[in-house]
Design a protein around this motif. Structure first.
Motif, PDB file in Angstrom:
ATOM      1  N   TYR A  38       0.828  -1.203   0.000  1.00  0.00           N
ATOM      2  CA  TYR A  38       0.000   0.000   0.000  1.00  0.00           C
ATOM      3  C   TYR A  38       0.864   1.255   0.000  1.00  0.00           C
ATOM      4  O   TYR A  38       2.009   1.250   0.439  1.00  0.00           O
ATOM      5  CB  TYR A  38      -0.961   0.030   1.194  1.00  0.00           C
ATOM      6  N   ARG A  39       0.263   2.316  -0.543  1.00  0.00           N
ATOM      7  CA  ARG A  39       0.836   3.659  -0.458  1.00  0.00           C
ATOM      8  C   ARG A  39       0.136   4.347   0.708  1.00  0.00           C
ATOM      9  O   ARG A  39      -1.074   4.564   0.683  1.00  0.00           O
ATOM     10  CB  ARG A  39       0.614   4.413  -1.771  1.00  0.00           C
ATOM     11  N   GLY A  40       0.882   4.719   1.725  1.00  0.00           N
ATOM     12  CA  GLY A  40       0.273   5.155   2.966  1.00  0.00           C
ATOM     13  C   GLY A  40      -0.140   6.603   3.045  1.00  0.00           C
ATOM     14  O   GLY A  40      -0.663   7.043   4.073  1.00  0.00           O
ATOM     15  N   THR A  41       0.043   7.361   1.973  1.00  0.00           N
ATOM     16  CA  THR A  41      -0.179   8.809   1.994  1.00  0.00           C
ATOM     17  C   THR A  41      -1.563   9.203   2.506  1.00  0.00           C
ATOM     18  O   THR A  41      -1.705  10.136   3.295  1.00  0.00           O
ATOM     19  CB  THR A  41       0.018   9.384   0.584  1.00  0.00           C
ATOM     20  N   ALA A  42      -2.599   8.500   2.082  1.00  0.00           N
ATOM     21  CA  ALA A  42      -3.975   8.895   2.390  1.00  0.00           C
ATOM     22  C   ALA A  42      -4.487   8.331   3.714  1.00  0.00           C
ATOM     23  O   ALA A  42      -5.639   8.595   4.084  1.00  0.00           O
ATOM     24  CB  ALA A  42      -4.902   8.445   1.258  1.00  0.00           C
ATOM     25  N   TYR A  43      -3.655   7.574   4.433  1.00  0.00           N
ATOM     26  CA  TYR A  43      -4.151   6.851   5.607  1.00  0.00           C
ATOM     27  C   TYR A  43      -3.508   7.329   6.908  1.00  0.00           C
ATOM     28  O   TYR A  43      -2.374   7.776   6.925  1.00  0.00           O
ATOM     29  CB  TYR A  43      -3.912   5.347   5.422  1.00  0.00           C
ATOM     30  N   HIS A  44      -4.253   7.156   7.980  1.00  0.00           N
ATOM     31  CA  HIS A  44      -3.765   7.498   9.317  1.00  0.00           C
ATOM     32  C   HIS A  44      -3.032   6.307   9.918  1.00  0.00           C
ATOM     33  O   HIS A  44      -3.183   5.993  11.097  1.00  0.00           O
ATOM     34  CB  HIS A  44      -4.936   7.901  10.215  1.00  0.00           C
ATOM     35  N   GLY A  45      -2.261   5.627   9.088  1.00  0.00           N
ATOM     36  CA  GLY A  45      -1.497   4.476   9.534  1.00  0.00           C
ATOM     37  C   GLY A  45      -2.213   3.172   9.251  1.00  0.00           C
ATOM     38  O   GLY A  45      -3.297   3.131   8.666  1.00  0.00           O
TER      39      GLY A  45
END
Length: 255
Positions: free
Chosen positions: A9-16
């Motif tokens: 996953y690309r974590g940019t959009a997530y709060h972890g």
């Protein structure tokens, strides 16, 4: 039946990774897609909890079902169609009931990527850091790091752990022909915020703002307040999670 999921996953959009009350997470997004496709509640346990904005080229998680499922390329494809573009399942495979995504893992390998030049296509995937860095001194600091096993100085103060010991397998900096600077580090476990704080501290060393002697002293001191600031999350990648060979015996890649 217990199943392992291999995903990225690309974590940019997530709060972890971990489910959050105040924002979207990789875990909750994955659970929602699996629940929708398998038509029964699915709860997943990850190999570790990446922070907000951190990426994973390889992450593992497990989930349990009462009845077995038919694993196929079509199943993986259908779940990936439900998931957003920044999360991708590589495979799902059966494991033994006592195999655990977190506790059965024997190693984690992270990379941190730094570029001196701004790139509009990778602004959330690398850390744009302009100052010149003395890579040889930073690698000397890596050799000092490998002498120790207690890394309390690099852990967030609120870390809820029994101890701060980690067994490092390697740690080194490498510069590519395209001038991408990459920090490689592998260990049996990592503390909360540990890699980003090590990177931030070594950037101080690379700019000659911290001596190697002081670096060793701060490790021995076991005091987070004297280490450098944590480097931004966007340059950090979980690259590989290691498991015993027998656990991965039924792993088949689809697609």
């Amino acid at each position: 039946m217990r199943y392992f999921i291999e995903l990225s996953y690309r974590g940019t959009a997530y709060h972890g990774w971990q489910t959050q009350a105040n924002g979207s997470s990789v875990q909750s997004t994955l659970e929602a897609a699996l629940t929708q496709r398998l038509r029964k509640p699915v709860f997943v346990v990850g190999s570790g909890r990446t922070d907000a904005g951190v990426h994973a080229r390889q992450q593992f998680a497990h989930f349990d079902l009462v009845e077995p499922i038919l694993l196929s390329d079509a199943l993986i494809y259908s779940i990936n169609c439900i998931l957003p573009e920044d999360i991708a399942i590589r495979t799902i495979f059966p494991v033994r009931p006592n195999d655990h995504a977190r506790f059965s893992a024997v190693s984690r390998y992270y990379q941190y990527h730094i570029t001196r030049y701004k790139n509009s296509f990778e602004n959330s995937l690398t850390y744009h850091f302009r100052p010149d860095l003395e890579i040889d001194r930073m690698n000397e600091a890596c050799q000092i790091l490998l002498k120790y096993t207690d890394f309390k100085s690099f852990s967030k103060a609120r870390a809820n752990v029994d101890h701060f010991r980690c067994r490092l397998d390697f740690a080194y900096w490498q510069r590519s022909e395209s001038d991408l600077l990459t920090f490689h580090i592998k260990a049996n476990r990592f503390l909360w915020g540990m890699v980003r704080t090590i990177v931030g501290t070594m950037l101080e060393i690379g700019q000659d703002r911290m001596s190697l002697d002081k670096f060793e002293q701060l490790i021995v001191a076991q005091d987070r307040t004297i280490a450098g600031r944590a480097a931004p999350a966007n340059g950090l990648y979980l690259v590989d999670v290691g498991y015993p060979a027998e656990l991965l015996a039924q792993r088949v890649l689809f697609g």
